[in-house]
Design a protein around this motif. Structure first.
Motif, PDB file in Angstrom:
ATOM      1  N   GLY A  74      39.587  -5.288 -67.194  1.00  4.18           N
ATOM      2  CA  GLY A  74      40.064  -6.242 -68.040  1.00  4.18           C
ATOM      3  C   GLY A  74      41.606  -5.904 -68.222  1.00  4.18           C
ATOM      4  N   GLU A  75      42.125  -5.620 -69.426  1.00  3.90           N
ATOM      5  CA  GLU A  75      43.721  -5.301 -69.646  1.00  3.90           C
ATOM      6  C   GLU A  75      44.289  -3.941 -69.032  1.00  3.90           C
ATOM      7  N   ARG A  76      43.186  -2.937 -68.643  1.00  2.00           N
ATOM      8  CA  ARG A  76      43.616  -1.671 -68.198  1.00  2.00           C
ATOM      9  C   ARG A  76      43.342  -1.367 -66.732  1.00  2.00           C
ATOM     10  N   ILE A  77      44.228  -0.529 -65.953  1.00  2.00           N
ATOM     11  CA  ILE A  77      43.686  -0.170 -64.780  1.00  2.00           C
ATOM     12  C   ILE A  77      43.264   1.293 -64.711  1.00  2.00           C
ATOM     13  N   GLU A  78      42.127   1.512 -64.135  1.00  2.00           N
ATOM     14  CA  GLU A  78      41.374   2.766 -64.084  1.00  2.00           C
ATOM     15  C   GLU A  78      41.632   3.332 -62.599  1.00  2.00           C
ATOM     16  N   VAL A  79      42.131   4.655 -62.596  1.00  2.00           N
ATOM     17  CA  VAL A  79      42.165   5.480 -61.464  1.00  2.00           C
ATOM     18  C   VAL A  79      41.400   6.537 -61.426  1.00  2.00           C
ATOM     19  N   ILE A  80      40.266   6.532 -60.446  1.00  2.00           N
ATOM     20  CA  ILE A  80      39.434   7.595 -60.398  1.00  2.00           C
ATOM     21  C   ILE A  80      39.244   8.311 -59.137  1.00  2.00           C
ATOM     22  N   ARG A  81      38.670   9.509 -59.081  1.00  2.00           N
ATOM     23  CA  ARG A  81      38.352  10.106 -57.958  1.00  2.00           C
ATOM     24  C   ARG A  81      37.074  10.436 -57.791  1.00  2.00           C
ATOM     25  N   LEU A  82      36.386  10.146 -56.752  1.00  2.00           N
ATOM     26  CA  LEU A  82      34.921  10.238 -56.698  1.00  2.00           C
ATOM     27  C   LEU A  82      34.558  11.584 -56.194  1.00  2.00           C
ATOM     28  N   ILE A  83      33.933  12.177 -56.831  1.00  2.00           N
ATOM     29  CA  ILE A  83      33.596  13.664 -56.671  1.00  2.00           C
ATOM     30  C   ILE A  83      32.118  13.777 -56.033  1.00  2.00           C
ATOM     31  N   ALA A  84      31.212  12.798 -56.515  1.00  2.00           N
ATOM     32  CA  ALA A  84      29.933  12.876 -55.851  1.00  2.00           C
ATOM     33  C   ALA A  84      29.301  11.441 -55.606  1.00  2.00           C
ATOM     34  N   LEU A  85      28.580  11.466 -54.678  1.00  2.00           N
ATOM     35  CA  LEU A  85      27.934  10.001 -54.642  1.00  2.00           C
ATOM     36  C   LEU A  85      26.933   9.982 -55.510  1.00  2.00           C
ATOM     37  N   PRO A  86      26.740   8.980 -56.188  1.00  2.00           N
ATOM     38  CA  PRO A  86      25.531   8.618 -57.070  1.00  2.00           C
ATOM     39  C   PRO A  86      24.172   8.416 -56.394  1.00  2.00           C
ATOM     40  N   LEU A  87      23.232   8.673 -56.752  1.00  2.00           N
ATOM     41  CA  LEU A  87      21.965   8.166 -56.027  1.00  2.00           C
ATOM     42  C   LEU A  87      21.276   7.184 -56.587  1.00  2.00           C
ATOM     43  N   ARG A  88      21.631   7.000 -58.073  1.00  2.00           N
ATOM     44  CA  ARG A  88      20.965   5.781 -58.635  1.00  2.00           C
ATOM     45  C   ARG A  88      21.966   5.258 -59.677  1.00  2.00           C
ATOM     46  N   ARG A  89      21.546   4.019 -60.102  1.00  2.00           N
ATOM     47  CA  ARG A  89      22.159   3.413 -61.390  1.00  2.00           C
ATOM     48  C   ARG A  89      21.476   4.051 -62.382  1.00  2.00           C
ATOM     49  N   GLY A  90      21.862   4.975 -62.920  1.00  2.00           N
ATOM     50  CA  GLY A  90      21.374   6.059 -63.914  1.00  2.00           C
ATOM     51  C   GLY A  90      21.979   5.684 -65.344  1.00  2.00           C
ATOM     52  N   PRO A  91      21.683   6.463 -66.348  1.00  2.00           N
ATOM     53  CA  PRO A  91      22.366   6.268 -67.557  1.00  2.00           C
ATOM     54  C   PRO A  91      24.040   6.797 -67.404  1.00  2.00           C
TER      55      PRO A  91
END
Length: 98
Positions: free
Chosen positions: A62-79
């Protein structure tokens, strides 16, 4: 087919969907194809690009920029809390001031 964590990497479009940055994989593919996502400082335009734990992603949301560092790989699309546990926001100061 092996789970995403077993291989040590995951497709970028699938990651964006799992982490709830996109409502569907087709939306995630369109985000990547637009060319505004950066993976470890490189512009990525292939939805099939492999992402590993420890990678830094810059995402326009949207109107913002997110900068993230991935610390673990998700195993599924959970909550959402499960998804948020897989990454750290690196721009907390900017998000707090908006």
């Amino acid at each position: 087919m092996a789970s995403p964590g077993a291989a040590g990497s995951i497709r970028l479009d699938k990651l964006l969907w799992y982490l709830r940055f996109a409502r569907s994989r087709s939306v995630a593919r369109a985000m990547v194809a637009a060319g505004h996502i950066r993976l470890d400082g490189r512009r990525i335009t292939r939805a099939s690009a492999a992402v590993h734990a420890g990678a830094t992603l810059v995402l326009p949301l949207g109107e913002r920029i997110e900068v993230i560092r991935l610390i673990a790989l998700p195993l599924r699309r959970g909550p959402a809390p499960e998804a948020q546990a897989c990454y750290l926001r690196l721009d907390e100061g900017a998000a707090a001031s908006s």
